[in-house]
Design a protein around this motif. Structure first.
Motif, PDB file in Angstrom:
ATOM      1  N   LYS A   1       9.442   8.463  -1.137  1.00  0.00           N
ATOM      2  CA  LYS A   1       8.040   8.172  -0.845  1.00  0.00           C
ATOM      3  C   LYS A   1       7.952   6.773  -0.263  1.00  0.00           C
ATOM      4  CE  LYS A   1       3.508   8.103  -3.167  1.00  0.00           C
ATOM      5  NZ  LYS A   1       2.815   8.204  -4.475  1.00  0.00           N
ATOM      6  N   GLY A   2       6.950   6.562   0.596  1.00  0.00           N
ATOM      7  CA  GLY A   2       6.728   5.238   1.143  1.00  0.00           C
ATOM      8  C   GLY A   2       6.797   5.212   2.656  1.00  0.00           C
ATOM      9  N   MET A   3       6.476   4.061   3.204  1.00  0.00           N
ATOM     10  CA  MET A   3       6.479   3.871   4.655  1.00  0.00           C
ATOM     11  C   MET A   3       7.006   2.483   4.979  1.00  0.00           C
ATOM     12  SD  MET A   3       4.696   2.344   7.393  1.00  0.00           S
ATOM     13  CE  MET A   3       2.967   2.091   7.005  1.00  0.00           C
TER      14      MET A   3
ATOM     15  N   ARG B   1       0.814  -1.217   0.000  1.00  0.00           N
ATOM     16  CA  ARG B   1       0.000   0.000   0.000  1.00  0.00           C
ATOM     17  C   ARG B   1       0.848   1.269   0.000  1.00  0.00           C
ATOM     18  NH1 ARG B   1      -0.851   1.940   5.335  1.00  0.00           N
ATOM     19  NH2 ARG B   1       0.083   0.588   6.935  1.00  0.00           N
ATOM     20  N   LEU B   2       2.072   1.205   0.545  1.00  0.00           N
ATOM     21  CA  LEU B   2       2.953   2.373   0.560  1.00  0.00           C
ATOM     22  C   LEU B   2       4.379   1.930   0.227  1.00  0.00           C
ATOM     23  CD1 LEU B   2       1.717   4.332   3.723  1.00  0.00           C
ATOM     24  CD2 LEU B   2       1.482   5.053   1.339  1.00  0.00           C
ATOM     25  N   PRO B   3       4.637   1.557  -1.041  1.00  0.00           N
ATOM     26  CA  PRO B   3       5.962   1.058  -1.404  1.00  0.00           C
ATOM     27  C   PRO B   3       7.030   2.132  -1.276  1.00  0.00           C
ATOM     28  CG  PRO B   3       4.643   1.441  -3.365  1.00  0.00           C
ATOM     29  CD  PRO B   3       3.724   1.617  -2.192  1.00  0.00           C
TER      30      PRO B   3
ATOM     31  N   PRO C   1       7.640  -0.525  18.434  1.00  0.00           N
ATOM     32  CA  PRO C   1       7.712  -0.511  16.962  1.00  0.00           C
ATOM     33  C   PRO C   1       7.573   0.907  16.403  1.00  0.00           C
ATOM     34  CG  PRO C   1       6.281  -2.272  17.712  1.00  0.00           C
ATOM     35  CD  PRO C   1       6.594  -1.451  18.918  1.00  0.00           C
ATOM     36  N   ARG C   2       8.294   1.150  15.303  1.00  0.00           N
ATOM     37  CA  ARG C   2       8.259   2.451  14.654  1.00  0.00           C
ATOM     38  C   ARG C   2       7.610   2.345  13.271  1.00  0.00           C
ATOM     39  NH1 ARG C   2      11.013   2.880  18.938  1.00  0.00           N
ATOM     40  NH2 ARG C   2      13.104   3.732  19.112  1.00  0.00           N
ATOM     41  N   GLN C   3       7.208   3.504  12.751  1.00  0.00           N
ATOM     42  CA  GLN C   3       6.889   3.649  11.341  1.00  0.00           C
ATOM     43  C   GLN C   3       7.797   4.735  10.788  1.00  0.00           C
ATOM     44  OE1 GLN C   3       2.661   4.486  11.213  1.00  0.00           O
ATOM     45  NE2 GLN C   3       2.122   2.328  11.130  1.00  0.00           N
ATOM     46  N   ILE C   4       8.455   4.408   9.670  1.00  0.00           N
ATOM     47  CA  ILE C   4       9.354   5.367   9.037  1.00  0.00           C
ATOM     48  C   ILE C   4       8.689   5.870   7.765  1.00  0.00           C
ATOM     49  CG2 ILE C   4      11.684   5.796   8.208  1.00  0.00           C
ATOM     50  CD1 ILE C   4      12.577   3.213   9.571  1.00  0.00           C
ATOM     51  N   TYR C   5       8.544   7.185   7.652  1.00  0.00           N
ATOM     52  CA  TYR C   5       7.936   7.806   6.477  1.00  0.00           C
ATOM     53  C   TYR C   5       9.018   8.551   5.691  1.00  0.00           C
ATOM     54  CZ  TYR C   5       3.373   6.864   8.547  1.00  0.00           C
ATOM     55  OH  TYR C   5       2.270   6.241   9.083  1.00  0.00           O
ATOM     56  N   TYR C   6       8.947   8.418   4.373  1.00  0.00           N
ATOM     57  CA  TYR C   6       9.954   9.034   3.516  1.00  0.00           C
ATOM     58  C   TYR C   6       9.312  10.093   2.617  1.00  0.00           C
ATOM     59  CZ  TYR C   6      12.590   4.941   4.948  1.00  0.00           C
ATOM     60  OH  TYR C   6      13.208   3.973   5.700  1.00  0.00           O
TER      61      TYR C   6
END
Length: 343
Positions: free
Chosen positions: A295-297, A261-263, A307-312
């Motif tokens: 772009k992506g997560m 969904r967020l490559p 846990p983390r989420q990394i956004y670009y």
């Protein structure tokens, strides 16, 4: 004598009661200690390390993507004009053997267009591809990428264990596909170690399996519908999904998961710093070919931390247009923190 003992005992008893009384007053009158605020989890280095390792793996495979299309001088990794005006004076030497089906790209203190210094050799062998599969774009293409004394900015990168190849499979289901409708994609599977030039505590490992999709391959300016011309990688936009595990600096384990969904995206038409430099005489301006993830997560876990989420690029909001830079955000326990992935 006995009366004196009774009197002494009575005095001791009174004294003990007074002490208990005072202690109890102090206990009940004591003000409660102020609550201590929890310490915020601001560990970002593991996210930066894992991103850096994944980008280096992507670059190694992209060198194979160029040479595997018959392009001996890979655009982003070719020798930059800056190398001619510095003391590096490096070289890039391509070696191709069509009969044996291999490509070698030999760097020697090569300051590349993406701004990184490279040494050593990236080797692509495709002798085990199916018949007539001679290029990355071909159905049935299978390539093996290995490294020989390969370094990027001093980091020694090796395929492991013991030089085992990184394997690349073209994922087309057949040769009779419509390139205006079907996107080209590849499976990339391998393991790498990254040895820091001066500080062993910063060594890292990466082991994973990615799917790389040329998201705009249906555009005839990127891939000709005749299927007979090389992929125009500088016009490409690639997307990655998949997973990786390994160790970041300090020998800390991590997992790195990219979902459909967020490559994770690299757009070779965007540049964080477009002007790479000016070459004199003549003041020739040339572009930098540094292309980060824009772009992506990523779902990211490290050690026993939350846990983390990394956004670009899009700074945590997928609705925003991607920003072509090296920054992003790490989301931890509902709080976002801005990070620079080139630190």
């Amino acid at each position: 004598m006995r009366n004196q003992e009774v009197k002494s005992y009575s005095r001791l008893l009174v004294a003990a009661c007074m002490v208990l009384s005072l202690s109890s007053c102090n206990y009940f009158n004591k003000k409660p200690s102020p609550a201590q605020a929890p310490v915020a989890d601001k560990e970002f280095q593991s996210s930066i390390d894992a991103t850096f390792a994944t980008l280096l793996v992507s670059d190694i495979e992209m060198i194979g993507s160029f040479t595997g299309e018959g392009i001996e001088y890979p655009n982003f990794y070719n020798q930059s004009p800056a190398s001619y005006v510095t003391s590096t004076q490096g070289t890039l030497t391509p070696i191709t053997d069509i009969a044996s089906k291999y490509h070698f790209t030999a760097f020697n203190r090569t300051l590349c267009y993406d701004g990184h210094m490279r040494d050593g050799t990236v080797n692509l062998r495709y002798e085990n591809s199916t018949q007539h599969a001679n290029y990355y774009r071909d159905y049935g293409f299978y390539g093996e990428i290995t490294l020989s004394d390969y370094k990027v900015d001093g980091w020694l990168i090796r395929t492991v264990p013991n030089g085992a190849p990184c394997k690349v499979y073209n994922q087309l289901n057949g040769a009779n596909y419509d390139p205006t409708q079907t996107k080209l994609s590849w499976s990339i599977e391998g393991s790498f170690e990254f040895i820091h030039p001066t500080d062993p505590s910063r060594n890292m490992t990466w082991s994973g399996k990615l799917t790389k999709t040329l998201a705009n391959s249906t555009d005839r300016n990127v891939f000709d519908p005749s299927k007979q011309k090389a992929i125009n990688w500088p016009m490409g936009r690639v997307e990655y999904t998949g997973w990786a595990t390994g160790l970041t600096s300090g020998n800390v384990p991590y997992t790195f998961s990219i979902y459909n969904r967020l490559p994770l995206t690299r757009d070779f038409n965007c540049f964080p710093n477009k002007i790479g430099g000016v070459q004199n005489p003549g003041s020739v301006v040339w572009n930098s070919e540094s292309h980060p993830f824009i772009k992506g997560m990523v779902e990211f876990k490290t050690a026993d931390l939350y846990p983390r989420q990394i956004y670009y690029g899009n700074e945590g909001d997928p609705s925003l247009p991607p920003q072509c830079d090296n920054s992003g955000e790490v989301l931890i326990k509902g709080i976002t923190y801005k990070v620079d992935f080139m630190e």
